[in-house]
Write a protein that holds these residues in place. Structure first.
Motif, mmCIF file in Angstrom:
data_model
loop_
_atom_site.group_PDB
_atom_site.id
_atom_site.type_symbol
_atom_site.label_atom_id
_atom_site.label_comp_id
_atom_site.label_asym_id
_atom_site.label_seq_id
_atom_site.Cartn_x
_atom_site.Cartn_y
_atom_site.Cartn_z
ATOM 1 N N ILE A 160 9.295 -10.854 4.438
ATOM 2 C CA ILE A 160 8.737 -9.606 3.934
ATOM 3 C C ILE A 160 7.373 -9.366 4.571
ATOM 4 O O ILE A 160 6.542 -10.276 4.613
ATOM 5 C CB ILE A 160 8.567 -9.676 2.399
ATOM 6 C CG1 ILE A 160 9.909 -9.942 1.721
ATOM 7 C CG2 ILE A 160 7.901 -8.416 1.863
ATOM 8 C CD1 ILE A 160 9.793 -10.365 0.275
ATOM 9 N N LEU A 161 7.159 -8.151 5.041
ATOM 10 C CA LEU A 161 5.828 -7.730 5.474
ATOM 11 C C LEU A 161 5.298 -6.817 4.387
ATOM 12 O O LEU A 161 5.868 -5.759 4.124
ATOM 13 C CB LEU A 161 5.876 -6.993 6.817
ATOM 14 C CG LEU A 161 4.556 -6.361 7.288
ATOM 15 C CD1 LEU A 161 3.434 -7.394 7.407
ATOM 16 C CD2 LEU A 161 4.763 -5.628 8.612
ATOM 17 N N LEU A 162 4.221 -7.238 3.724
ATOM 18 C CA LEU A 162 3.586 -6.447 2.678
ATOM 19 C C LEU A 162 2.349 -5.792 3.265
ATOM 20 O O LEU A 162 1.462 -6.472 3.788
ATOM 21 C CB LEU A 162 3.195 -7.329 1.493
ATOM 22 C CG LEU A 162 2.359 -6.641 0.406
ATOM 23 C CD1 LEU A 162 3.164 -5.532 -0.276
ATOM 24 C CD2 LEU A 162 1.860 -7.652 -0.610
ATOM 25 N N ILE A 163 2.292 -4.471 3.177
ATOM 26 C CA ILE A 163 1.132 -3.734 3.661
ATOM 27 C C ILE A 163 0.466 -3.121 2.434
ATOM 28 O O ILE A 163 0.941 -2.135 1.877
ATOM 29 C CB ILE A 163 1.531 -2.652 4.691
ATOM 30 C CG1 ILE A 163 2.401 -3.274 5.785
ATOM 31 C CG2 ILE A 163 0.278 -2.001 5.272
ATOM 32 C CD1 ILE A 163 3.058 -2.271 6.694
ATOM 33 N N GLU A 164 -0.616 -3.753 2.017
ATOM 34 C CA GLU A 164 -1.272 -3.417 0.750
ATOM 35 C C GLU A 164 -2.750 -3.784 0.840
ATOM 36 O O GLU A 164 -3.075 -4.914 1.205
ATOM 37 C CB GLU A 164 -0.590 -4.181 -0.386
ATOM 38 C CG GLU A 164 -1.250 -4.090 -1.730
ATOM 39 C CD GLU A 164 -1.255 -2.693 -2.316
ATOM 40 O OE1 GLU A 164 -2.355 -2.106 -2.413
ATOM 41 O OE2 GLU A 164 -0.181 -2.166 -2.663
ATOM 42 N N ASP A 165 -3.631 -2.858 0.473
ATOM 43 C CA ASP A 165 -5.063 -3.123 0.555
ATOM 44 C C ASP A 165 -5.664 -3.601 -0.766
ATOM 45 O O ASP A 165 -6.805 -4.036 -0.795
ATOM 46 C CB ASP A 165 -5.815 -1.873 1.040
ATOM 47 C CG ASP A 165 -5.699 -0.715 0.072
ATOM 48 O OD1 ASP A 165 -4.588 -0.483 -0.449
ATOM 49 O OD2 ASP A 165 -6.708 -0.029 -0.158
ATOM 50 N N ASP A 166 -4.915 -3.565 -1.842
ATOM 51 C CA ASP A 166 -5.411 -3.959 -3.159
ATOM 52 C C ASP A 166 -5.032 -5.414 -3.443
ATOM 53 O O ASP A 166 -3.848 -5.738 -3.574
ATOM 54 C CB ASP A 166 -4.813 -3.029 -4.216
ATOM 55 C CG ASP A 166 -5.365 -3.263 -5.614
ATOM 56 O OD1 ASP A 166 -5.794 -4.392 -5.923
ATOM 57 O OD2 ASP A 166 -5.351 -2.304 -6.407
ATOM 58 N N ALA A 167 -6.042 -6.271 -3.566
ATOM 59 C CA ALA A 167 -5.804 -7.706 -3.767
ATOM 60 C C ALA A 167 -5.021 -7.986 -5.050
ATOM 61 O O ALA A 167 -4.206 -8.916 -5.097
ATOM 62 C CB ALA A 167 -7.129 -8.466 -3.788
ATOM 63 N N ILE A 168 -5.238 -7.196 -6.079
ATOM 64 C CA ILE A 168 -4.512 -7.402 -7.338
ATOM 65 C C ILE A 168 -3.025 -7.118 -7.138
ATOM 66 O O ILE A 168 -2.168 -7.851 -7.644
ATOM 67 C CB ILE A 168 -5.108 -6.527 -8.463
ATOM 68 C CG1 ILE A 168 -6.509 -7.042 -8.795
ATOM 69 C CG2 ILE A 168 -4.218 -6.520 -9.696
ATOM 70 C CD1 ILE A 168 -7.299 -6.166 -9.733
ATOM 71 N N GLU A 169 -2.702 -6.076 -6.377
ATOM 72 C CA GLU A 169 -1.292 -5.763 -6.101
ATOM 73 C C GLU A 169 -0.637 -6.869 -5.277
ATOM 74 O O GLU A 169 0.523 -7.205 -5.488
ATOM 75 C CB GLU A 169 -1.169 -4.420 -5.383
ATOM 76 C CG GLU A 169 -1.548 -3.231 -6.241
ATOM 77 C CD GLU A 169 -0.638 -3.032 -7.441
ATOM 78 O OE1 GLU A 169 0.564 -3.320 -7.356
ATOM 79 O OE2 GLU A 169 -1.135 -2.551 -8.480
ATOM 80 N N VAL A 170 -1.384 -7.446 -4.347
ATOM 81 C CA VAL A 170 -0.862 -8.564 -3.552
ATOM 82 C C VAL A 170 -0.559 -9.747 -4.470
ATOM 83 O O VAL A 170 0.505 -10.367 -4.372
ATOM 84 C CB VAL A 170 -1.861 -8.964 -2.437
ATOM 85 C CG1 VAL A 170 -1.411 -10.240 -1.739
ATOM 86 C CG2 VAL A 170 -2.022 -7.827 -1.434
ATOM 87 N N MET A 171 -1.494 -10.045 -5.372
ATOM 88 C CA MET A 171 -1.281 -11.163 -6.304
ATOM 89 C C MET A 171 -0.085 -10.901 -7.218
ATOM 90 O O MET A 171 0.678 -11.821 -7.514
ATOM 91 C CB MET A 171 -2.539 -11.415 -7.135
ATOM 92 C CG MET A 171 -3.663 -12.033 -6.336
ATOM 93 S SD MET A 171 -5.094 -12.595 -7.299
ATOM 94 C CE MET A 171 -5.499 -11.191 -8.291
ATOM 95 N N LYS A 172 0.103 -9.652 -7.655
ATOM 96 C CA LYS A 172 1.258 -9.326 -8.498
ATOM 97 C C LYS A 172 2.555 -9.600 -7.753
ATOM 98 O O LYS A 172 3.494 -10.166 -8.314
ATOM 99 C CB LYS A 172 1.199 -7.859 -8.930
ATOM 100 C CG LYS A 172 0.298 -7.605 -10.101
ATOM 101 C CD LYS A 172 0.097 -6.144 -10.467
ATOM 102 C CE LYS A 172 1.245 -5.223 -10.407
ATOM 103 N NZ LYS A 172 0.894 -3.825 -10.770
ATOM 104 N N LEU A 173 2.608 -9.196 -6.492
ATOM 105 C CA LEU A 173 3.832 -9.434 -5.720
ATOM 106 C C LEU A 173 4.051 -10.931 -5.515
ATOM 107 O O LEU A 173 5.167 -11.428 -5.685
ATOM 108 C CB LEU A 173 3.797 -8.715 -4.376
ATOM 109 C CG LEU A 173 5.089 -8.893 -3.584
ATOM 110 C CD1 LEU A 173 6.242 -8.141 -4.228
ATOM 111 C CD2 LEU A 173 4.925 -8.455 -2.152
#
Length: 133
Positions: A3-16
């Motif tokens: 999976i390539l996750l393109i996300e600038d919000d660290a909280i959203e990254v941690m949720k995933l």
């Protein structure tokens, strides 16, 4: 699945990451904080992701701009890309589908709902013939 996750919000990254850690199947995740960084990752020539999870609202390059660049590239244009966004704007939704997204998922506020949606998206793409290699 890769999976390539393109996300600038660290909280959203941690949720995933938290959601992925609870799943029975193992997925690898490569993270980019914006579209430019994601394009650099893709252009390294290393293994392509099976799926891209893309936020729409990011600095430097919006998710839609990234998607347009992706779709203009002969190598990357068929990579399944699922939008993960807070945007309920119908114009965004239509623009994304016109540009060729594989899905559009609105991030819910409750973590349990988020987890359920991500699990369903990944289960679908895990059995999809396009990403089997």
């Amino acid at each position: 699945m890769d999976i390539l996750l393109i996300e600038d919000d660290a909280i959203e990254v941690m949720k995933l990451e938290r959601t992925l850690s609870k799943l029975e199947t193992k997925h690898t995740i490569v993270k980019a904080t914006n579209g430019e960084e994601a394009l650099e990752i893709l252009k390294t020539g290393e293994k392509l992701p099976n799926i891209i999870l893309l936020d729409l609202n990011m600095p430097r390059m919006s998710g839609i701009e990234f998607l347009e660049i992706l779709r203009d590239d002969d190598v990357f244009k068929y990579l399944p890309t699922v939008i993960l966004t807070t945007s309920e704007n119908r114009a965004d939704l239509l623009k994304c589908y016109k540009t060729g997204v594989a899905g559009y998922v609105i991030k819910p506020l409750k973590y349990e709902d988020y987890e359920s949606k991500i699990k369903k998206v990944l289960e679908y793409w895990d059995i999809n013939e396009l990403v089997k290699g």
